[in-house]
Design a protein around this motif. Sequence first.
Motif, mmCIF file in Angstrom:
data_model
loop_
_atom_site.group_PDB
_atom_site.id
_atom_site.type_symbol
_atom_site.label_atom_id
_atom_site.label_comp_id
_atom_site.label_asym_id
_atom_site.label_seq_id
_atom_site.Cartn_x
_atom_site.Cartn_y
_atom_site.Cartn_z
ATOM 1 N N ARG A 178 -24.513 10.757 13.495
ATOM 2 C CA ARG A 178 -23.544 11.204 14.651
ATOM 3 C C ARG A 178 -22.286 10.915 14.300
ATOM 4 O O ARG A 178 -21.147 11.262 14.390
ATOM 5 C CB ARG A 178 -23.785 10.612 15.931
ATOM 6 C CG ARG A 178 -24.563 11.747 16.738
ATOM 7 C CD ARG A 178 -24.727 11.332 18.318
ATOM 8 N NE ARG A 178 -25.386 12.294 18.733
ATOM 9 C CZ ARG A 178 -26.485 11.789 19.292
ATOM 10 N NH1 ARG A 178 -27.004 10.643 19.475
ATOM 11 N NH2 ARG A 178 -27.201 12.803 20.124
ATOM 12 N N VAL A 179 -22.380 9.368 13.765
ATOM 13 C CA VAL A 179 -21.077 8.643 13.369
ATOM 14 C C VAL A 179 -20.025 9.413 12.354
ATOM 15 O O VAL A 179 -19.204 9.592 12.176
ATOM 16 C CB VAL A 179 -21.085 7.103 13.128
ATOM 17 C CG1 VAL A 179 -20.080 6.581 12.441
ATOM 18 C CG2 VAL A 179 -21.576 6.595 14.473
ATOM 19 N N ALA A 180 -21.152 9.715 11.186
ATOM 20 C CA ALA A 180 -20.570 10.277 10.125
ATOM 21 C C ALA A 180 -19.999 11.509 10.361
ATOM 22 O O ALA A 180 -18.824 12.011 9.992
ATOM 23 C CB ALA A 180 -21.535 10.575 9.031
ATOM 24 N N GLY A 185 -27.846 7.976 15.370
ATOM 25 C CA GLY A 185 -26.462 7.356 15.280
ATOM 26 C C GLY A 185 -25.704 7.457 14.140
ATOM 27 O O GLY A 185 -24.342 7.629 14.237
ATOM 28 N N ASP A 186 -26.350 7.095 13.190
ATOM 29 C CA ASP A 186 -25.592 7.045 11.509
ATOM 30 C C ASP A 186 -25.135 8.469 11.234
ATOM 31 O O ASP A 186 -23.867 8.681 10.717
ATOM 32 C CB ASP A 186 -26.653 6.714 10.546
ATOM 33 C CG ASP A 186 -27.007 5.353 10.591
ATOM 34 O OD1 ASP A 186 -26.171 4.433 11.188
ATOM 35 O OD2 ASP A 186 -27.963 4.780 9.905
ATOM 36 N N LEU A 208 -18.716 12.665 13.286
ATOM 37 C CA LEU A 208 -17.543 12.144 14.226
ATOM 38 C C LEU A 208 -16.366 11.852 13.300
ATOM 39 O O LEU A 208 -15.302 12.200 13.880
ATOM 40 C CB LEU A 208 -17.940 11.177 15.264
ATOM 41 C CG LEU A 208 -18.872 11.683 16.262
ATOM 42 C CD1 LEU A 208 -19.230 10.613 17.240
ATOM 43 C CD2 LEU A 208 -18.125 12.839 17.226
ATOM 44 N N THR A 209 -16.598 11.460 12.192
ATOM 45 C CA THR A 209 -15.443 10.835 11.235
ATOM 46 C C THR A 209 -15.140 11.972 10.327
ATOM 47 O O THR A 209 -14.119 11.712 9.691
ATOM 48 C CB THR A 209 -16.053 9.708 10.518
ATOM 49 O OG1 THR A 209 -16.804 9.992 9.567
ATOM 50 C CG2 THR A 209 -16.102 8.482 11.479
ATOM 51 N N GLU A 247 -25.445 18.560 17.306
ATOM 52 C CA GLU A 247 -25.932 18.257 18.599
ATOM 53 C C GLU A 247 -26.804 19.599 19.068
ATOM 54 O O GLU A 247 -27.792 19.341 19.835
ATOM 55 C CB GLU A 247 -24.812 17.996 19.406
ATOM 56 C CG GLU A 247 -23.797 16.827 18.935
ATOM 57 C CD GLU A 247 -24.810 15.412 19.219
ATOM 58 O OE1 GLU A 247 -25.612 15.248 19.808
ATOM 59 O OE2 GLU A 247 -24.626 14.491 18.271
ATOM 60 N N ARG A 304 -20.671 18.975 13.417
ATOM 61 C CA ARG A 304 -20.543 18.009 14.321
ATOM 62 C C ARG A 304 -21.101 18.843 15.774
ATOM 63 O O ARG A 304 -22.176 18.327 16.226
ATOM 64 C CB ARG A 304 -18.961 17.495 14.688
ATOM 65 C CG ARG A 304 -19.197 16.296 15.944
ATOM 66 C CD ARG A 304 -17.773 15.949 15.970
ATOM 67 N NE ARG A 304 -16.914 16.656 16.141
ATOM 68 C CZ ARG A 304 -15.713 16.865 16.177
ATOM 69 N NH1 ARG A 304 -15.129 15.655 16.109
ATOM 70 N NH2 ARG A 304 -14.775 17.830 16.296
#
Length: 93
Positions: free
Chosen positions: A18-20, A15-16, A22-23, A35, A31
């Motif tokens: 992914r968030v990085a 999750g960490d 996505l930002t 995945e 990104r």
Amino acid sequence: MGIGGYSPLPLRTIGDVRVALLTGLGFPGDREDFETDLQFALEASTETDLTAVAAVIVDYRGRIRLHRDPDFDSSVQEGIDLTMRLKRGARGE
């Protein structure tokens, strides 16, 4: 404060990471590639061996940290400049 004068992100979980990504942290395409690579790693893993999944997380965590390092671009350029000088020297220029 981390290496290079910036604070490291807490990139401990999927999750960490992914968030990085996505930002906008990481390199172009990371990104989507994350995945895809994560899916392949999960499919190749067994219930008791998640080594491939861990490798994907470590790889992208490193890419995010490289992207954030303020010295990264100048270090890459320094390597390119050195390579060009060596090539010119090898050709006798």
